[in-house]
Write a protein that holds these residues in place. Structure first.
Motif, PDB file in Angstrom:
ATOM      1  N   ILE A  12      -9.139  12.502   2.433  1.00  8.92           N
ATOM      2  CA  ILE A  12      -9.234  12.198   1.008  1.00  8.92           C
ATOM      3  C   ILE A  12      -7.818  11.992   0.490  1.00  8.92           C
ATOM      4  CG2 ILE A  12      -9.239  14.638   0.330  1.00  8.92           C
ATOM      5  CD1 ILE A  12     -11.040  13.790  -2.039  1.00  8.92           C
ATOM      6  N   GLY A  13      -7.662  11.024  -0.383  1.00  4.28           N
ATOM      7  CA  GLY A  13      -6.310  10.739  -0.829  1.00  4.28           C
ATOM      8  C   GLY A  13      -6.259   9.884  -2.072  1.00  4.28           C
ATOM      9  N   ILE A  73       0.855  -1.186   0.000  1.00  2.95           N
ATOM     10  CA  ILE A  73       0.000   0.000   0.000  1.00  2.95           C
ATOM     11  C   ILE A  73       0.893   1.238   0.000  1.00  2.95           C
ATOM     12  CG2 ILE A  73      -1.772   1.283   1.256  1.00  2.95           C
ATOM     13  CD1 ILE A  73      -2.614  -1.411   2.504  1.00  2.95           C
ATOM     14  N   ILE A  74       0.692   2.088  -0.988  1.00 11.80           N
ATOM     15  CA  ILE A  74       1.449   3.334  -1.090  1.00 11.80           C
ATOM     16  C   ILE A  74       0.476   4.436  -1.498  1.00 11.80           C
ATOM     17  CG2 ILE A  74       3.339   4.556  -2.236  1.00 11.80           C
ATOM     18  CD1 ILE A  74       4.604   1.859  -2.836  1.00 11.80           C
ATOM     19  N   GLY A  75       0.473   5.537  -0.774  1.00 10.12           N
ATOM     20  CA  GLY A  75      -0.428   6.620  -1.128  1.00 10.12           C
ATOM     21  C   GLY A  75      -0.171   7.885  -0.339  1.00 10.12           C
ATOM     22  N   MET A  76      -1.087   8.819  -0.505  1.00 11.04           N
ATOM     23  CA  MET A  76      -0.997  10.113   0.161  1.00 11.04           C
ATOM     24  C   MET A  76      -2.410  10.588   0.485  1.00 11.04           C
ATOM     25  SD  MET A  76       0.858  12.851   1.096  1.00 11.04           S
ATOM     26  CE  MET A  76       2.386  12.910   0.129  1.00 11.04           C
ATOM     27  N   ASP A  77      -2.609  11.040   1.739  1.00 13.67           N
ATOM     28  CA  ASP A  77      -3.904  11.563   2.175  1.00 13.67           C
ATOM     29  C   ASP A  77      -3.779  13.023   2.599  1.00 13.67           C
ATOM     30  OD1 ASP A  77      -5.291   9.248   1.754  1.00 13.67           O
ATOM     31  OD2 ASP A  77      -5.161   8.546   3.828  1.00 13.67           O
ATOM     32  N   TYR A  78      -4.928  13.679   2.588  1.00 14.38           N
ATOM     33  CA  TYR A  78      -5.052  14.996   3.220  1.00 14.38           C
ATOM     34  C   TYR A  78      -5.922  14.784   4.444  1.00 14.38           C
ATOM     35  CZ  TYR A  78      -5.747  20.020   3.790  1.00 14.38           C
ATOM     36  OH  TYR A  78      -5.774  21.305   4.285  1.00 14.38           O
ATOM     37  N   ASP A 106      -3.486  18.379   7.108  1.00 13.43           N
ATOM     38  CA  ASP A 106      -2.092  17.986   6.877  1.00 13.43           C
ATOM     39  C   ASP A 106      -2.024  16.901   5.804  1.00 13.43           C
ATOM     40  OD1 ASP A 106      -0.446  19.372   9.102  1.00 13.43           O
ATOM     41  OD2 ASP A 106      -2.135  18.481  10.203  1.00 13.43           O
ATOM     42  N   PHE A 107      -0.949  16.931   5.032  1.00  4.23           N
ATOM     43  CA  PHE A 107      -0.683  15.853   4.090  1.00  4.23           C
ATOM     44  C   PHE A 107       0.021  14.716   4.823  1.00  4.23           C
ATOM     45  CE2 PHE A 107      -1.147  19.419   1.139  1.00  4.23           C
ATOM     46  CZ  PHE A 107      -2.005  18.848   0.202  1.00  4.23           C
TER      47      PHE A 107
END
Length: 252
Positions: A247-248, A125-130, A134-135
Motif C-alpha cells: 500500500i502506498g 512516477i514518484i511515491g512511497m510504498d509499505y 519495509d518502506f
C-alpha cells in the motif's frame, strides 16, 4: 445551434414507448416500464444541430421545469460539438435512477461528444510504498496513449529497498519492474487519470535483496486529489511461493 421545444402528452408518450429500445440511458431490466408507470412522459425538449442530428430529452413536467432544463443543457451542448450526423439521441430524465439523473446525462454527453484528440503522455512516477514490512520509495517513468474513454501504456519503476546497515554503511537495493497499465475515469470527461490497473514483472540484472526468483506484481491506483493517488497491490516472489501486500502513495 437551433433549438426546438415540443410540449406534448399522449403523442410523445407513444413516441417514447415506441423508441424505448433506442434510449441511450435506459435503466436495467424492467425499470424503464416501472418509471413510465410511476412518472410518465408528459413533455420533451428537442435540440436540433447543424449536422441534422438531434438530442431528444423525455421527462415528466412535475419533476422538471422546461426552463431549468434549457438552462442546464444549453451551455453543455455548445461544447459537445461531436454529435453524430442524421441521428437522434434519446435520453430519459428522472432523478429516480442513477443513469437518468440530469447530472449523469450531462456527464454522458460530455464523455461521448466533447471534441477529443488522442494523446501520447509521458509521466514521472514518484511515491512511497509499505512492502512486506519495509518502506520502499518508488521512482520511475510512464508512457501512455490516452484515448477518449481509456488509456493504455507502460511504465518502468524502481522499488528501492534499504537493507540493514553493515558497519554503519547504507546500501541501496534497486528492484526494477516493467509494467503494463490500463486507466479509466467515468467521472471526468477530459481525463482518464482516476483509476489505473497494472501488472508488472521484475527484470533486475543485479540480484535483488528483497525478492528472489520469478517476481510479479499487480496493483490498483485510485486518484484521491489533483496531485495524490493511493495505490494498493500484491507482489508474488520466490516463483509465486511468497506474497507481499503493498500500500502506498503516488504524487502526480
Amino acid at each position: 445551434m437551433k433549438r426546438l421545444t415540443l410540449l406534448t402528452g399522449i403523442a410523445m408518450l407513444f413516441c417514447q414507448l415506441a423508441t424505448a429500445q433506442e434510449i441511450e440511458n435506459k435503466p436495467f431490466g424492467d425499470y424503464l416500464e416501472k418509471l413510465n408507470e410511476d412518472s410518465p412522459v408528459t413533455d420533451t425538449l428537442v435540440f436540433d444541430f447543424p449536422n441534422d442530428g438531434k438530442l431528444l430529452l423525455l421527462f415528466n413536467n412535475t419533476e422538471y421545469e422546461l426552463s431549468d432544463l434549457e438552462e442546464k443543457f444549453g451551455p453543455v451542448l455548445k461544447k459537445t460539438t461531436a454529435f453524430p450526423e442524421f441521428k437522434t439521441l434519446i435520453y430519459r430524465l428522472s432523478e429516480d435512477y442513477p443513469q437518468t439523473k440530469v447530472d449523469a446525462v450531462i456527464l454522458d454527453l460530455e464523455r461521448n461528444y466533447l471534441p477529443f484528440v488522442d494523446q501520447l503522455i509521458l509521466d514521472a512516477i514518484i511515491g512511497m510504498d509499505y512492502t512486506g514490512g519495509d518502506f520502499t520509495p518508488e521512482i520511475g517513468a510512464r508512457v501512455k496513449f490516452n484515448f477518449r474513454k481509456f488509456g493504455i501504456g507502460g511504465s518502468v519503476t524502481n522499488k528501492i529497498y534499504f537493507p540493514d546497515r553493515i558497519d554503519g554503511n547504507v546500501k541501496v537495493n534497486s528492484n526494477w519492474f516493467a509494467n503494463l497499465e490500463y486507466s479509466w475515469d467515468r467521472s471526468d470527461p477530459k481525463s482518464n487519470q482516476g483509476n489505473m490497473f497494472g501488472v508488472g514483472i521484475l527484470f533486475n540484472e543485479s540480484k535483488s535483496q528483497l525478492f528472489t526468483g520469478t517476481t510479479m506484481q499487480v496493483f490498483y491506483k485510485r486518484r484521491v486529489s489533483k496531485d495524490i493517488s493511493i495505490q494498493v497491490g500484491i507482489i508474488s516472489t520466490e516463483n509465486f511461493k511468497t506474497f507481499y501486500p503493498t500500500i502506498g502513495i503516488r504524487f502526480w
